[in-house]
Motif scaffolding. Structure first.
Motif, mmCIF file in Angstrom:
data_model
loop_
_atom_site.group_PDB
_atom_site.id
_atom_site.type_symbol
_atom_site.label_atom_id
_atom_site.label_comp_id
_atom_site.label_asym_id
_atom_site.label_seq_id
_atom_site.Cartn_x
_atom_site.Cartn_y
_atom_site.Cartn_z
ATOM 1 N N HIS A 1 0.838 -1.086 -0.072
ATOM 2 C CA HIS A 1 -0.051 -0.018 -0.117
ATOM 3 C C HIS A 1 0.835 1.324 -0.005
ATOM 4 O O HIS A 1 0.300 2.232 0.595
ATOM 5 C CB HIS A 1 -1.095 0.166 1.301
ATOM 6 N N THR A 2 1.878 1.404 -0.385
ATOM 7 C CA THR A 2 2.845 2.465 -0.729
ATOM 8 C C THR A 2 2.225 3.314 -1.603
ATOM 9 O O THR A 2 1.254 2.842 -2.370
ATOM 10 C CB THR A 2 4.169 2.076 -1.365
ATOM 11 N N ASP A 3 2.373 4.588 -1.525
ATOM 12 C CA ASP A 3 1.605 5.526 -2.395
ATOM 13 C C ASP A 3 2.537 5.737 -3.882
ATOM 14 O O ASP A 3 3.592 6.302 -3.802
ATOM 15 C CB ASP A 3 1.629 6.870 -1.511
ATOM 16 N N PRO A 4 1.861 5.478 -4.748
ATOM 17 C CA PRO A 4 2.889 5.642 -6.161
ATOM 18 C C PRO A 4 2.939 7.183 -6.511
ATOM 19 O O PRO A 4 3.985 7.161 -7.175
ATOM 20 C CB PRO A 4 1.394 5.108 -7.140
ATOM 21 N N ARG A 5 2.464 7.898 -5.882
ATOM 22 C CA ARG A 5 2.733 9.479 -5.931
ATOM 23 C C ARG A 5 4.318 9.574 -5.702
ATOM 24 O O ARG A 5 4.769 10.408 -6.100
ATOM 25 C CB ARG A 5 1.925 10.158 -5.041
ATOM 26 N N TRP A 6 4.680 8.845 -4.653
ATOM 27 C CA TRP A 6 6.138 9.177 -4.135
ATOM 28 C C TRP A 6 6.808 8.835 -5.280
ATOM 29 O O TRP A 6 7.904 9.473 -5.507
ATOM 30 C CB TRP A 6 6.615 7.908 -3.277
ATOM 31 N N THR B 1 -1.768 -0.416 -4.404
ATOM 32 C CA THR B 1 -3.463 -1.022 -4.507
ATOM 33 C C THR B 1 -3.964 0.324 -4.786
ATOM 34 O O THR B 1 -4.101 1.258 -4.311
ATOM 35 C CB THR B 1 -3.662 -1.505 -3.327
ATOM 36 N N GLU B 2 -4.831 0.237 -5.864
ATOM 37 C CA GLU B 2 -5.877 1.353 -6.240
ATOM 38 C C GLU B 2 -7.310 0.796 -6.275
ATOM 39 O O GLU B 2 -7.441 -0.228 -6.876
ATOM 40 C CB GLU B 2 -5.461 2.000 -7.434
ATOM 41 N N GLY B 3 -8.408 1.771 -6.072
ATOM 42 C CA GLY B 3 -9.535 1.381 -5.977
ATOM 43 C C GLY B 3 -10.106 1.375 -7.661
ATOM 44 O O GLY B 3 -9.396 1.923 -8.384
ATOM 45 N N ALA B 4 -11.109 0.729 -7.794
ATOM 46 C CA ALA B 4 -11.517 0.516 -9.113
ATOM 47 C C ALA B 4 -11.861 1.730 -9.927
ATOM 48 O O ALA B 4 -11.557 1.999 -11.197
ATOM 49 C CB ALA B 4 -12.828 -0.390 -9.307
ATOM 50 N N LEU B 5 -12.040 2.716 -9.201
ATOM 51 C CA LEU B 5 -12.329 4.077 -9.919
ATOM 52 C C LEU B 5 -11.237 4.983 -10.001
ATOM 53 O O LEU B 5 -11.309 6.171 -10.705
ATOM 54 C CB LEU B 5 -13.593 4.896 -9.103
ATOM 55 N N ASP B 6 -10.120 4.426 -9.803
ATOM 56 C CA ASP B 6 -8.926 5.456 -9.487
ATOM 57 C C ASP B 6 -8.337 5.632 -10.902
ATOM 58 O O ASP B 6 -8.358 4.741 -11.903
ATOM 59 C CB ASP B 6 -7.685 4.981 -8.936
ATOM 60 N N ASP B 7 -7.963 6.903 -11.236
ATOM 61 C CA ASP B 7 -7.449 7.051 -12.622
ATOM 62 C C ASP B 7 -6.019 6.343 -12.833
ATOM 63 O O ASP B 7 -5.498 6.757 -14.058
ATOM 64 C CB ASP B 7 -7.662 8.428 -13.120
ATOM 65 N N LEU B 8 -5.417 6.180 -11.991
ATOM 66 C CA LEU B 8 -3.809 5.590 -12.189
ATOM 67 C C LEU B 8 -3.052 6.762 -12.451
ATOM 68 O O LEU B 8 -2.088 6.609 -13.192
ATOM 69 C CB LEU B 8 -3.983 4.294 -12.937
ATOM 70 N N ARG B 9 -3.337 7.873 -12.033
ATOM 71 C CA ARG B 9 -2.394 9.208 -12.697
ATOM 72 C C ARG B 9 -0.915 8.833 -12.356
ATOM 73 O O ARG B 9 -0.096 9.260 -13.063
ATOM 74 C CB ARG B 9 -3.107 10.302 -12.183
ATOM 75 N N TRP B 10 -0.983 8.453 -11.085
ATOM 76 C CA TRP B 10 0.526 8.428 -10.528
ATOM 77 C C TRP B 10 1.440 7.213 -11.292
ATOM 78 O O TRP B 10 2.386 7.630 -11.505
ATOM 79 C CB TRP B 10 0.788 8.457 -8.953
ATOM 80 N N HIS B 11 0.734 6.404 -11.612
ATOM 81 C CA HIS B 11 1.275 5.164 -12.360
ATOM 82 C C HIS B 11 1.587 5.605 -13.723
ATOM 83 O O HIS B 11 2.549 5.197 -14.361
ATOM 84 C CB HIS B 11 0.477 3.805 -12.311
ATOM 85 N N ARG B 12 0.732 6.346 -14.271
ATOM 86 C CA ARG B 12 0.882 6.945 -15.613
ATOM 87 C C ARG B 12 2.341 7.842 -15.615
ATOM 88 O O ARG B 12 3.039 7.927 -16.452
ATOM 89 C CB ARG B 12 -0.400 7.831 -16.127
ATOM 90 N N MET B 13 2.086 8.675 -14.534
ATOM 91 C CA MET B 13 3.343 9.587 -14.391
ATOM 92 C C MET B 13 4.628 8.745 -14.163
ATOM 93 O O MET B 13 5.777 9.372 -14.855
ATOM 94 C CB MET B 13 3.237 10.579 -13.283
ATOM 95 N N VAL B 14 4.712 7.841 -13.588
ATOM 96 C CA VAL B 14 5.830 7.017 -13.388
ATOM 97 C C VAL B 14 6.159 6.518 -14.678
ATOM 98 O O VAL B 14 7.544 6.725 -15.113
ATOM 99 C CB VAL B 14 5.516 5.725 -12.432
ATOM 100 N N ARG B 15 5.315 6.003 -15.367
ATOM 101 C CA ARG B 15 5.507 5.420 -16.743
ATOM 102 C C ARG B 15 6.109 6.481 -17.770
ATOM 103 O O ARG B 15 7.155 6.246 -18.325
ATOM 104 C CB ARG B 15 4.404 4.833 -17.415
ATOM 105 N N GLU B 16 5.450 7.587 -17.512
ATOM 106 C CA GLU B 16 5.844 8.420 -18.806
ATOM 107 C C GLU B 16 7.170 9.312 -18.217
ATOM 108 O O GLU B 16 7.853 9.880 -19.117
ATOM 109 C CB GLU B 16 4.643 9.630 -18.683
ATOM 110 N N SER B 17 7.466 9.020 -17.032
ATOM 111 C CA SER B 17 8.708 9.750 -16.414
ATOM 112 C C SER B 17 9.935 8.998 -17.330
ATOM 113 O O SER B 17 11.172 9.548 -17.159
ATOM 114 C CB SER B 17 8.828 9.663 -15.093
ATOM 115 N N GLY B 18 9.802 7.690 -17.791
ATOM 116 C CA GLY B 18 11.005 7.055 -18.415
ATOM 117 C C GLY B 18 11.831 6.582 -16.870
ATOM 118 O O GLY B 18 12.824 5.572 -17.400
#
Lengths: 468, 468, 468
Positions: free
Chosen positions: A38-43, A167-184
């Motif tokens: 349950h770490t925070d993907p924003r980190w 772990t993210e809720g079903a309604l989460d937009d996964l923005r932080w995961h997207r940001m991780v990915r896009e960061s390279g």
């Protein structure tokens, strides 16, 4: 004397300790697989510096603040936010001092092992924390946190993490995961699908959540088939961000396998807000089976984390909200509860359902016999209150003889406390090596086999079970 | 390195290991009493050679094939017969290879201990079984099985069995026992009375079974008193073939002590097929008390083996039938359940009721306090999933302090796997010696007492409790 | 060989044993705090000689006579009084011989440890009791009991008791406590408030008891407010004789928090004798919460001892009455049961509620998480059947990691067997030192910390929790 004993958690007798050391030496450096946490993907997305030591170690950690609270320290003084937004302590140093002067409360607890491990291995602190050195600790940690090598991504690498799942809720937009990915950045941070808010008729805003699920997926989610389709679409979306698992934390392990018509009728009733408590429970149970069926299709692993009486204290819930150390385990039945799901999909090749428990009396009695028979079922590691040396030891003692090692899935840290992750994996690796060493010295396992099992428990089984 | 470690299952620390060795040395060679088990009396009657290695070790052993199945090996490929008579693997060597290549799955399980013990002590094989030596093992065992010294009677003698009890249904004609007797062979093979098919209203063919019971005994078994008389007559018949015990394996430990009129009415309802599930359970419970009352008269020991959810998987039950590794333990209450029986006969001099459990949480909480008070009640040994080193250890740790050693009844192997019998007794003897050694070294028992207790646990208590 | 092994109950491996010895050496001589027990205050009031050895060790000790009974020794032959006043053995020597010849039954039990401890340390007897030396033991003990240094007050001092609490019913006049006080003797003997007879609608004579409560206090105790006032007045009275705690031994841990109107209505129904079993249970549960609220006012500690099925054998109850070794533990839920009380007063500063259990499966699952969160809740020590080396070990293993040491309250002997008190505290001190030693040697605790914890467990925590 260093803060960490090099032989900690190993057996005391000479032969077993020597064998445990030998085993541990070969696996201590293996990469960390953290397939459920349950770490925070924003980190990892922003890679910002962690705030002060109290915000890192005390205020967000329910293991820590509930122990202090149990001995009379008000949560406000530890900076835990109030629901009404009222004043709480905001001075990190004051919080830290209070923590330090009560550090003796953690004697004999896993929190103490995790904290000391982080103090020593991450910050190079080699004294026992106390009222006397509280300020020195605080200053040192605070100074470190400003350095680039203490940023989340740097620590991720330093900890040797191969992959971590949030772990993210079903309604989460996964923005932080997207940001991780896009960061390279090349750190592997994946998500997991946690649909509580849209599968539990008793969840706040259930109907609106289902409607939002429909909006996100373009399905008519208030229709049973549309609703199931919407889940499939969201699961696809999550898999696009690396998800290999879904996660379900109901109060019981109940599953159902209703006819489609009955399930649709129950869903309609849930949307009308007319479910009784038992019907709501049945619906959640039905959704476990539905998720398992989707797993057969899409290959995601289904995790069941049942048996917690959430937010037990009405007073703490009212004042501080959810997840404040007042989730209390209860007795959990698995034999009758899992039968509908297992009858439906328990023999499916390729399906993996991982069951966890807070009720240790189920290990030898129910869970090991079930996992030692059904091909789809695996046992999750010792969980939560039992994620501890004694808890892990009981887990191995009570599951191995019936389920063996290969119906277990290695270690999960299941934490939001990032700095505890290497400590927790280290505890698990040490305890497993200790357990294996006693089997070797007791003539139950060859040492050469033990090396192989040690590696599987530390790495191989998690990799395989979670398809990482 | 030999396959079996000479010190296996002993404590690792030097003093306790030395004491355990000393104790074990005095009891390792004691004759085997096997007062409760499920070997096939036909083996001893016909004394035919055992078939191939797979038929001996894999196909009939639910411990073995369920573990393989749990990891995805289809039961068909292990030769397990299908209910519909459809094709299954019939090549023993193919089955054996599959078993051998998955032998690592048994690491840490008692099956591994039993198998290795048989490989080493019965067949002289001193390597760990693996894919690499599968054929060599197969050929060697197959060759042995053709020799006269590997026939059932020869092994019976070689194993040092003083007496073995099989278990037969109430309607069994005991032909194999008769054949053993008439053969003049001096091996002591006795039966035990298992009346499930005629005391359980939910058993298939219950009414016809009761009618057959009447025919066999010349009683009107559809009348309550005639039914009870018929049981008495069958018990006499079984005692004529050495039976000293009856055995009862209900889903719960429920007992009842109804008035004769109420019992008769319930029986009539059962014969009409009108019992509810609860009434059927009550009738089974009533029959436990009736059997106990008969035991007061005829001296047979009453064994209660409750708490298994039989044939949990609907799919496996449909395809492969009963007893295929899908019997799963459930929580079992003894305190309320046994009260009617204990109130009725719990103080009877000469009566022995032996209670077993699959729910270890009942050891210290319920069973030891009950057995430590009621003169008629004794505790059966660690059973089934708990017939294992850790299971036996927990059993002694959780029952001894309240029930002592003398309210337990020694070891039962409870198996149909003939070759595992010496191994199982050896495990029990080793674990008991290890437990006693820790008491001695911890200053809780004198060593001279421990020698006496070790002998009682290995031999004396079973002889006494089962009137052998 | 002396009867007592100097290293008894310590770990066997060298390093842990040495550490355990070091720890124990510093606490073995600490004064005994006995904050919860059932000794007879009359002993300390009158200071009369104890009667013969059988009356001291066998006839009144349900641990001892139930074990003998479980192996077929009639209670009459042990001198246990019959309800109908019929004849029982009155010859102490005959009883003693029977006890001695069955002394092997106690092997591995805590009774054996306590008895040997008393034989050795109180009477200087250094042989193992047996049929052969039964008379010699009897004569020696009988001779000692005639000496002044074996009178209750002398033993109290010799045992190093700093304070002992007895337990009296709410209607007791505390005459023996008054007599102790007026005697000028400086031994500290205090009472505890046990209101079963006036809070349990199912207690024999409940209505008359409530009326008597009114007479004793000058309140109209049949009125809800008057009834509560009467309790407060009696609690004051008990505090006048040193009471710092109340004690409650219901069949379940159920608590309620009804409105005043609902509680008053339920009380009225109880007085009319119209409560259902469930309503009687609810009323008892309500009274636990009422007592806790009074504790908030008057500072008395609330002890909850739930989960015993009392007087399980109808036959023994009819013939010998209550408390004859037939109290059998049952499963106990704490999570739902304690919530009403904890919601009402669980956060009150200064309140201490101490929960005990006979159901060990609740330690790690329910009790440690509750005590590790609620400020008012503490865990009582391993209780009754679990007041034993293995029981204490399981207690520490299953509570420490979640509740720590500081949410526990040290040791209670909870006994009426006066001579077992030093033995029981010695067992607890040894086991705690052994446990701490394994933490030290396993790198989980510094040795210097262990010295501090050992002292807290043996003395400090009880002093603090019970306000002694």
């Amino acid at each position: 004397m260093p803060l960490l004993n090099a032989d900690r958690l190993f057996p005391v007798d000479g032969p077993s300790r020597a064998t445990a050391r030998d085993l541990y030496e070969t696996i201590r450096g293996l990469p960390i697989l953290s397939p459920h946490g349950h770490t925070d993907p924003r980190w990892f997305a922003e890679d910002a510096a962690f705030p002060d030591p109290a915000q890192l170690f005390v205020t967000p950690d329910h293991y820590v603040f509930r122990m202090l609270f149990s001995q009379g320290v008000p949560l406000e003084r530890l900076g835990v936010p109030r629901v009404d937004g009222g004043p709480v302590e905001s001075d990190g140093r004051a919080i830290w001092r209070l923590f330090a002067q009560n550090y003796h409360l953690f004697r004999g607890t896993p929190s103490r092992l995790w904290l000391d491990h982080a103090f020593s291995t991450v910050f190079g602190l080699e004294e026992r924390l106390s009222a006397g050195n509280a300020d020195a600790f605080y200053d040192h940690i605070a100074a470190c946190l400003k350095l680039p090598e203490y940023r989340p991504r740097a620590l991720f690498k330093r900890f040797g993490i191969e992959v971590i799942a949030t772990t993210e809720g079903a309604l989460d937009d996964l923005r932080w995961h997207r940001m991780v990915r896009e960061s390279g950045w090349d750190g592997r941070v994946v998500t997991a699908y946690r649909p509580d808010s849209v599968v539990d008729p008793e969840f706040e805003g259930f109907v609106q959540n289902v409607e939002k699920l429909g909006e996100l997926t373009g399905e008519n989610a208030t229709d049973w088939q549309g609703y199931l389709n919407a889940h499939k679409i969201r699961r696809d979306y999550f898999r696009g961000f690396g998800a290999t698992s879904s996660d379900h934390g109901h109060a019981t392990a109940r599953t159902e396998n209703l006819t489609s018509a009955d399930a649709a009728a129950l869903f309609a009733k849930a949307l009308r807000g007319q479910c009784s408590a038992d019907e709501a429970d049945a619906f959640r149970g039905q959704m476990l089976t539905e998720m398992a069926k989707m797993s057969v299709e899409d290959g995601m692993v289904l995790q069941i984390h049942p048996g917690s009486y959430r937010n037990h204290s009405a007073g703490v819930m009212a004042k501080f909200g959810r997840d404040k150390g007042f989730d209390i385990p209860t007795r959990t039945d698995y034999v009758r509860a899992l039968k509908p799901l297992l009858d439906a999909v328990g023999m499916e090749p390729g399906l993996t359902v991982i069951a966890f428990t807070l009720d240790e009396s189920a290990y030898a009695r129910e869970l090991a016999p079930l996992a030692g028979a059904y091909p789809a079922l695996r046992l999750g590691p010792a969980w939560w209150f039992h994620d501890s040396p004694e808890g892990m030891w009981r887990y191995r003692q009570m599951t191995t003889e019936t389920a063996g090692f290969y119906n277990t899935v290695g270690f999960n840290d299941d934490t939001r406390a990032f700095l505890s992750i290497p400590a927790r994996h280290d505890v698990a690796r040490r305890v497993d090596c200790a357990f294996l060493a006693t089997l070797v010295e007791g003539g139950r396992l060859d040492k050469e086999e033990a090396f192989e099992v040690a590696r599987d428990l530390a790495y191989g089984l998690a990799k395989q079970a979670y398809r990482l």
